[in-house]
Design a protein around this motif. Sequence first.
Motif, PDB file in Angstrom:
ATOM      1  N   UNK A  78       0.866  -1.179   0.000  1.00  0.00           N
ATOM      2  CA  UNK A  78       0.000   0.000   0.000  1.00  0.00           C
ATOM      3  C   UNK A  78       0.904   1.231   0.000  1.00  0.00           C
ATOM      4  N   UNK A  79       0.851   2.002  -1.064  1.00  0.00           N
ATOM      5  CA  UNK A  79       1.641   3.240  -1.098  1.00  0.00           C
ATOM      6  C   UNK A  79       0.669   4.394  -1.205  1.00  0.00           C
ATOM      7  N   UNK A  80       0.726   5.266  -0.228  1.00  0.00           N
ATOM      8  CA  UNK A  80      -0.169   6.423  -0.268  1.00  0.00           C
ATOM      9  C   UNK A  80       0.567   7.617   0.304  1.00  0.00           C
ATOM     10  N   UNK A  81       0.680   8.657  -0.494  1.00  0.00           N
ATOM     11  CA  UNK A  81       1.344   9.862  -0.012  1.00  0.00           C
ATOM     12  C   UNK A  81       0.374  10.588   0.893  1.00  0.00           C
TER      13      UNK A  81
END
Lengths: 315, 248
Positions: free
Chosen positions: A183-186
């Motif tokens: 999960x990549x979320x800025x």
Amino acid sequence: MAVFIYAENINGHYKKAAFEAVSYAKSIADKSGETVTAITINPTDSSDALYKYGATNVINIKDEGLKNFSAKAYANAVNEVFDGKIIVFPHTTDASSVAPMLAIQKEFSLITNVVESPENMSPLTVKRNSFSGKGFMHAKAEGDGAIITVSQNSFGAKENAVSGTEEIKNLTIANEDTKVISHEQASTALDLKEAEIVVSAGRGMKGPENWGMIENLAGVLGAATACSKPVSDIGWRPHSEHVGQTGKAISPNLYVAVGISGAIQHLAGVNSSKTIVVINSDPEAPFFKSADYGVVGDAFQIIPALTEKIKAIQQ
Amino acid sequence: MKILVCISSVPDTTSKINFTADHSAFDKTGIQWVINPLDEFALSRAVQLQASAGAIVTVINVGDATTEPVIRKSLAIGANDAIRVNLEPKDSYQTAKEIAAVAKDGAYDLILCGKESLDYNGGSVPGMLAQLLDLPFVNAAVGLEINNGEATAIREIDGGKETISVKLPAVLAGQKGLVEEKDLIIPNMRGIMTARSKALNVVEASAVSPKVDAVSFESVPTRAAVKMVAADNLDELVRMLHEEAKVI
Ligand SMILES: Cc1cc2nc3c(=O)[nH]c(=O)nc-3n(C[C@H](O)[C@H](O)[C@H](O)COP(=O)(O)OP(=O)(O)OC[C@H]3O[C@@H](n4cnc5c(N)ncnc54)[C@H](O)[C@@H]3O)c2cc1C
Ligand SMILES: Nc1ncnc2c1ncn2[C@@H]1O[C@H](COP(=O)(O)O)[C@@H](O)[C@H]1O
């Protein structure tokens, strides 16, 4: 009977789109002398944030198993507690995935991408986007149960404080269909669909190395960045920034288009922006015909200068 | 592995959109029809999976006979066969019900859709279909891998991406990223020739009533004339944005 809304939160924090949906539900509730009940899953933010926009009741679903999003599990969870005739969802990626599943479970009418408060309550009739920014449809729900998804940045979040109460609902919904691998979320980047101001650039920027000035201008304006389709196709910018008919449709207060010609497919996704500024070296660029303000000139000179001038008035 | 790709037929993206004089319907005069661009990404990915995962690809469209050229194009892109449900659908619900009726007995491992049809922008059929079939649903997919019958998908989320494994069968709705723009399959002569002899089965629709009625349409209001500002007078632009438009 209460008007329900699904208040989406990301990592526990309510999205602006959730407040817009509450505001929308409140406008319906006021028409029929009802109150608004918000349904939310595992929030960490206080329910006060929802009372502020007019939700009188908040049903706070607590379910460890719903830590990871799945459209199906979330639809099942909402279905457990939703016992009204109308529910409003924000038209975000996740909420707009839950709404159609719930519509089938409840056998309700689903009207998506709605931009204005209903023009008629029975039968429920609303104005919605269609033809990707090239038109609007007035849609009428058959039957008496309806699910609405509200287009982001169109109805707006309107403060309308009420005193509210919260009810905690402990659930254990099965959530095994999908498993999160990564999960990549800025957490810092502005959400393009929620941004009030968007600075967007096209092939006129010549190469990805020149985006610094676009980011600076966006930084000064507190804006999100976007791009034309070819710019994302050739990998200068991520696909998530591609706006237009085949990318994201956005409607910020201010859209600044730099070095973008203004092809019909691009316009489709951005022409519901309230104010459009076009900066292009070609006085014949079609985009000028769809702009509010235009500057003919070289972006490489104009953008840094404009950034400084905006900084100056902010002081 | 069997894949069903749902294709909608939409006006070419360069089309000007007009409505009939009484505003009750979209005016189809002079419109060129294309495969919904988002569905093309799904279809191209499915065709790639023929070689890499031994997939058999069926396309389905719910539409009247006028959509057949678009279905033939899907076959030319590489689908193995096609189904047309003979109905001009009135809403997403009808469409989803018809596709579900076909898919129920088809033993598909994967049903691929576009995230949204670029005509009525429902963004509804895939999720409805998943619920009707009681399958997992992944929306906004920008990546899909199949390894030993296991699916891994990347889905777009607000401000990022999430990689997930998905139990099959499942419904996935996708967009650019499923394949890159440069990997969209463009039909070649051989594809077009073989498409002519591939099966396009027409099935009759069941009598499902729609749940939403498109009462009328309206065009987008035109903007007031653009105000041009000289490149050496950016103070004026800033002033207008600040005082007139009040957006900065
Ligand atoms: C099926 C389909 C779907 C599409 N969907 C989309 C979509 O969703 N979104 C989208 O954006 N496009 C879409 N397109 C592509 C669209 O048709 C155009 O090709 C595209 O929008 C052009 O991008 P652009 O304006 O960045 O590039 P160009 O058309 O190359 O324009 C570059 C502009 O920069 C200007 N310029 C050059 N140098 C400078 C300078 N120094 N300073 C200032 N200006 C300068 C030029 O005058 C020109 O106007 C789609 C196309 C198709 C076929
Ligand atoms: N008439 C149709 N026939 C087949 N598939 C469709 C049809 N309409 C929509 N779909 C599929 O559902 C997706 C979303 O469409 P919609 O919900 O109409 O925005 C499309 O990208 C297609 O994959």
